[in-house]
Motif scaffolding. Structure first.
Motif, PDB file in Angstrom:
ATOM      1  N   SER A   7       0.842  -1.196  -0.070  1.00  0.00           N
ATOM      2  CA  SER A   7      -0.189  -0.105   0.002  1.00  0.00           C
ATOM      3  C   SER A   7       0.961   1.222  -0.073  1.00  0.00           C
ATOM      4  CB  SER A   7      -1.089   0.044   1.394  1.00  0.00           C
ATOM      5  OG  SER A   7       0.000   0.263   2.438  1.00  0.00           O
ATOM      6  N   ALA A   8       0.253   2.322  -0.083  1.00  0.00           N
ATOM      7  CA  ALA A   8       1.028   3.594  -0.164  1.00  0.00           C
ATOM      8  C   ALA A   8       1.791   3.904   1.396  1.00  0.00           C
ATOM      9  CB  ALA A   8       0.238   4.782  -0.623  1.00  0.00           C
ATOM     10  N   ALA A   9       0.871   3.498   2.201  1.00  0.00           N
ATOM     11  CA  ALA A   9       1.505   3.687   3.636  1.00  0.00           C
ATOM     12  C   ALA A   9       2.619   2.505   4.054  1.00  0.00           C
ATOM     13  CB  ALA A   9       0.346   3.838   4.294  1.00  0.00           C
ATOM     14  N   THR A  10       2.229   1.312   3.515  1.00  0.00           N
ATOM     15  CA  THR A  10       2.972   0.217   3.968  1.00  0.00           C
ATOM     16  C   THR A  10       3.421  -0.515   2.755  1.00  0.00           C
ATOM     17  OG1 THR A  10       1.309   0.041   5.873  1.00  0.00           O
ATOM     18  CG2 THR A  10       2.871  -1.902   5.567  1.00  0.00           C
ATOM     19  N   PRO A  11       4.766  -0.367   2.678  1.00  0.00           N
ATOM     20  CA  PRO A  11       5.443  -0.957   1.729  1.00  0.00           C
ATOM     21  C   PRO A  11       5.388  -2.547   1.645  1.00  0.00           C
ATOM     22  CG  PRO A  11       6.846   0.676   2.190  1.00  0.00           C
ATOM     23  CD  PRO A  11       5.781   0.529   3.045  1.00  0.00           C
ATOM     24  N   VAL A  12       5.251  -3.437   0.607  1.00  0.00           N
ATOM     25  CA  VAL A  12       5.422  -4.926   0.512  1.00  0.00           C
ATOM     26  C   VAL A  12       6.639  -5.328   1.389  1.00  0.00           C
ATOM     27  CG1 VAL A  12       6.365  -5.185  -1.617  1.00  0.00           C
ATOM     28  CG2 VAL A  12       4.855  -6.913  -0.464  1.00  0.00           C
ATOM     29  N   THR A  13       6.449  -6.416   2.197  1.00  0.00           N
ATOM     30  CA  THR A  13       7.621  -6.837   3.081  1.00  0.00           C
ATOM     31  C   THR A  13       7.737  -7.942   2.157  1.00  0.00           C
ATOM     32  OG1 THR A  13       6.933  -5.630   5.003  1.00  0.00           O
ATOM     33  CG2 THR A  13       8.398  -7.678   5.127  1.00  0.00           C
ATOM     34  N   PRO A  14       8.902  -8.316   1.611  1.00  0.00           N
ATOM     35  CA  PRO A  14       9.147  -9.758   0.965  1.00  0.00           C
ATOM     36  C   PRO A  14       9.560 -10.571   1.885  1.00  0.00           C
ATOM     37  CG  PRO A  14      10.723  -8.141   0.222  1.00  0.00           C
ATOM     38  CD  PRO A  14       9.855  -7.250   0.977  1.00  0.00           C
ATOM     39  N   CYS A  15       9.478 -11.934   1.890  1.00  0.00           N
ATOM     40  CA  CYS A  15      10.296 -12.887   2.767  1.00  0.00           C
ATOM     41  C   CYS A  15      10.603 -14.228   1.943  1.00  0.00           C
ATOM     42  CB  CYS A  15       9.525 -12.804   4.142  1.00  0.00           C
ATOM     43  SG  CYS A  15       7.979 -13.613   4.137  1.00  0.00           S
ATOM     44  N   PHE A  16      11.110 -14.903   2.595  1.00  0.00           N
ATOM     45  CA  PHE A  16      11.435 -16.403   1.837  1.00  0.00           C
ATOM     46  C   PHE A  16      10.062 -17.120   2.157  1.00  0.00           C
ATOM     47  CE2 PHE A  16      15.856 -15.412   2.814  1.00  0.00           C
ATOM     48  CZ  PHE A  16      16.473 -15.295   1.629  1.00  0.00           C
ATOM     49  N   ALA A  17       9.848 -18.202   1.219  1.00  0.00           N
ATOM     50  CA  ALA A  17       8.470 -18.769   1.129  1.00  0.00           C
ATOM     51  C   ALA A  17       8.501 -19.574   2.505  1.00  0.00           C
ATOM     52  CB  ALA A  17       8.352 -19.684   0.025  1.00  0.00           C
ATOM     53  N   VAL A  18       9.886 -20.099   2.847  1.00  0.00           N
ATOM     54  CA  VAL A  18       9.597 -21.148   4.018  1.00  0.00           C
ATOM     55  C   VAL A  18       9.381 -20.156   5.365  1.00  0.00           C
ATOM     56  CG1 VAL A  18      11.058 -22.886   2.943  1.00  0.00           C
ATOM     57  CG2 VAL A  18      12.009 -20.657   4.120  1.00  0.00           C
ATOM     58  N   ASP A  19       9.477 -19.039   5.291  1.00  0.00           N
ATOM     59  CA  ASP A  19       9.604 -18.069   6.432  1.00  0.00           C
ATOM     60  C   ASP A  19       8.215 -17.106   6.468  1.00  0.00           C
ATOM     61  OD1 ASP A  19      11.176 -15.001   7.585  1.00  0.00           O
ATOM     62  OD2 ASP A  19      10.654 -16.618   8.798  1.00  0.00           O
ATOM     63  N   CYS A  20       7.312 -17.464   5.627  1.00  0.00           N
ATOM     64  CA  CYS A  20       6.112 -16.866   5.713  1.00  0.00           C
ATOM     65  C   CYS A  20       4.703 -17.633   5.719  1.00  0.00           C
ATOM     66  CB  CYS A  20       6.150 -15.986   4.180  1.00  0.00           C
ATOM     67  SG  CYS A  20       4.888 -14.748   3.938  1.00  0.00           S
ATOM     68  N   VAL A  21       4.383 -17.845   6.793  1.00  0.00           N
ATOM     69  CA  VAL A  21       3.169 -18.663   7.066  1.00  0.00           C
ATOM     70  C   VAL A  21       1.975 -17.889   7.192  1.00  0.00           C
ATOM     71  CG1 VAL A  21       2.304 -20.107   8.628  1.00  0.00           C
ATOM     72  CG2 VAL A  21       4.637 -20.027   8.417  1.00  0.00           C
ATOM     73  N   ASN A  22       0.898 -18.239   6.012  1.00  0.00           N
ATOM     74  CA  ASN A  22      -0.239 -17.570   6.123  1.00  0.00           C
ATOM     75  C   ASN A  22      -1.432 -18.677   6.078  1.00  0.00           C
ATOM     76  OD1 ASN A  22       0.109 -14.827   5.392  1.00  0.00           O
ATOM     77  ND2 ASN A  22       1.385 -15.601   3.935  1.00  0.00           N
ATOM     78  N   PHE A  23      -2.498 -18.520   6.513  1.00  0.00           N
ATOM     79  CA  PHE A  23      -3.542 -19.588   6.740  1.00  0.00           C
ATOM     80  C   PHE A  23      -4.513 -19.119   6.020  1.00  0.00           C
ATOM     81  CE2 PHE A  23      -1.133 -20.419  10.763  1.00  0.00           C
ATOM     82  CZ  PHE A  23      -0.696 -21.753  10.429  1.00  0.00           C
ATOM     83  N   PRO A  24      -5.581 -20.035   5.494  1.00  0.00           N
ATOM     84  CA  PRO A  24      -6.843 -19.723   4.934  1.00  0.00           C
ATOM     85  C   PRO A  24      -7.739 -19.364   6.225  1.00  0.00           C
ATOM     86  CG  PRO A  24      -6.272 -21.845   4.098  1.00  0.00           C
ATOM     87  CD  PRO A  24      -5.235 -21.473   5.249  1.00  0.00           C
ATOM     88  N   ALA A  25      -8.630 -18.327   5.895  1.00  0.00           N
ATOM     89  CA  ALA A  25      -9.627 -17.570   6.976  1.00  0.00           C
ATOM     90  C   ALA A  25     -10.272 -18.644   7.924  1.00  0.00           C
ATOM     91  CB  ALA A  25     -10.281 -16.664   6.526  1.00  0.00           C
ATOM     92  N   ASP A  26     -10.510 -19.999   7.142  1.00  0.00           N
ATOM     93  CA  ASP A  26     -11.273 -20.673   8.130  1.00  0.00           C
ATOM     94  C   ASP A  26     -10.445 -22.002   8.454  1.00  0.00           C
ATOM     95  OD1 ASP A  26     -10.587 -22.023   5.379  1.00  0.00           O
ATOM     96  OD2 ASP A  26     -12.710 -22.629   5.187  1.00  0.00           O
ATOM     97  N   ALA A  27      -9.231 -21.818   8.610  1.00  0.00           N
ATOM     98  CA  ALA A  27      -8.284 -23.112   9.006  1.00  0.00           C
ATOM     99  C   ALA A  27      -8.265 -23.382  10.530  1.00  0.00           C
ATOM    100  CB  ALA A  27      -6.860 -22.539   8.610  1.00  0.00           C
ATOM    101  N   GLY A  28      -8.996 -22.691  11.303  1.00  0.00           N
ATOM    102  CA  GLY A  28      -9.213 -23.135  12.735  1.00  0.00           C
ATOM    103  C   GLY A  28      -8.096 -22.528  13.736  1.00  0.00           C
ATOM    104  N   PHE A  29      -7.071 -21.591  13.115  1.00  0.00           N
ATOM    105  CA  PHE A  29      -6.289 -21.167  13.998  1.00  0.00           C
ATOM    106  C   PHE A  29      -6.729 -20.054  14.980  1.00  0.00           C
ATOM    107  CE2 PHE A  29      -5.917 -18.499  10.402  1.00  0.00           C
ATOM    108  CZ  PHE A  29      -6.026 -17.386  10.748  1.00  0.00           C
ATOM    109  N   ILE A  30      -6.065 -19.744  15.917  1.00  0.00           N
ATOM    110  CA  ILE A  30      -6.434 -18.475  16.747  1.00  0.00           C
ATOM    111  C   ILE A  30      -5.421 -17.402  16.608  1.00  0.00           C
ATOM    112  CG2 ILE A  30      -6.312 -17.570  19.272  1.00  0.00           C
ATOM    113  CD1 ILE A  30      -7.629 -20.504  20.124  1.00  0.00           C
ATOM    114  N   ASN A  31      -5.904 -16.208  16.023  1.00  0.00           N
ATOM    115  CA  ASN A  31      -5.104 -14.851  15.752  1.00  0.00           C
ATOM    116  C   ASN A  31      -5.045 -14.354  17.080  1.00  0.00           C
ATOM    117  OD1 ASN A  31      -4.126 -12.586  15.046  1.00  0.00           O
ATOM    118  ND2 ASN A  31      -4.960 -13.189  12.948  1.00  0.00           N
TER     119      ASN A  31
END
Length: 247
Positions: A7-31
């Motif tokens: 975004s204009a305010a928050t530049p994208v933050t790249p990281c290695f794939a093995v270091d970037c964990v994203n879940f589907p919204a319905d995965a059942g984790f606790i945020n």
């Protein structure tokens, strides 16, 4: 893989794939942010993270309850007392599964010169994993274990992964992770760091009974002692650890 949207305010933050964990919204984790954690490095997030850990319990009075993953998105989470998992009655619980979105971008930071951490003679954990003491009370039957500190042989499924723990400065008694797990558990992909005037032990495994347990791909920078191990007969496996600047 990108750990944050551009975004204009928050530049994208790249990281290695093995270091970037994203879940589907319905995965059942606790945020943790659903429990009020802010992650801005200013607000005290201790109570919010502990509330998320408490809510992750399987709801079954057994160490085999199905614990949920507690997920920390990108941010710096300021803490001022130990992070640990407890049952509603106050007993310690096992099954702490604490997972960061990014090793570099998810930081649990102890405030500088925090009360309870400044004396090197009084060690205190930033993260404390424990045995299920309510279950142990029924089964240990006289086997010596100090349940007041979470000792026992029911510390199943305690995992800390993919984040950074920063002991700050002026905290000479700080322990990065006071770690206990039995049968299965791991500290993987974790960076622990402490300033020159801070940090007693990076990963401490001195309570009964640590093991079998696995430490893999961890970096410990600073601290008086990098890793302290006791009860080694129960199998503590160390794989690809990097230790720098221990005093």
């Amino acid at each position: 893989c990108f750990c944050a949207p551009a975004s204009a305010a928050t530049p994208v933050t790249p990281c290695f794939a093995v270091d970037c964990v994203n879940f589907p919204a319905d995965a059942g984790f606790i945020n943790v942010k659903d429990f009020g954690a802010v992650g801005n490095g200013i607000a005290d997030d201790t109570a919010a993270i502990n509330a998320a850990l408490a809510a992750s319990d399987g709801g079954v009075d057994s160490p085999f309850g199905k614990s949920r993953i507690v997920y920390l998105p990108l941010g710096t989470y300021l803490v001022t007392s130990p992070l640990y998992k407890a049952k509603p009655n106050g007993d310690f619980s096992s099954g702490m599964i604490l997972l960061g979105q990014s090793r570099q971008g998810t930081i649990i930071k102890l405030g500088n010169s925090t009360e309870g951490y400044t004396d090197s003679a009084q060690q205190r954990a930033i993260i404390l994993t424990t045995s299920d003491t309510s279950y142990d009370a029924q089964t240990l039957k006289g086997i010596e274990a100090d349940q007041s500190i979470g000792e026992g042989n029911r510390g199943y499924a305690n995992f800390v992964e993919n984040l950074t723990i920063d002991a700050g400065s002026g905290n000479l008694g700080a322990i990065g992770i006071d770690y206990l797990a039995n049968k299965f558990g791991a500290v993987r992909g974790v960076t622990l760091r402490a300033a020159a005037d801070s940090g007693k032990i990076g990963i401490r495994m001195l309570r009964k009974w640590a093991g079998p347990v696995y430490l893999q791909d961890d970096l410990i920078d600073g601290f008086n002692i990098g890793v302290a191990v006791r009860q080694a007969d129960l199998s503590v496996s160390l794989d690809k650890l990097t230790l720098n600047n221990q005093r």
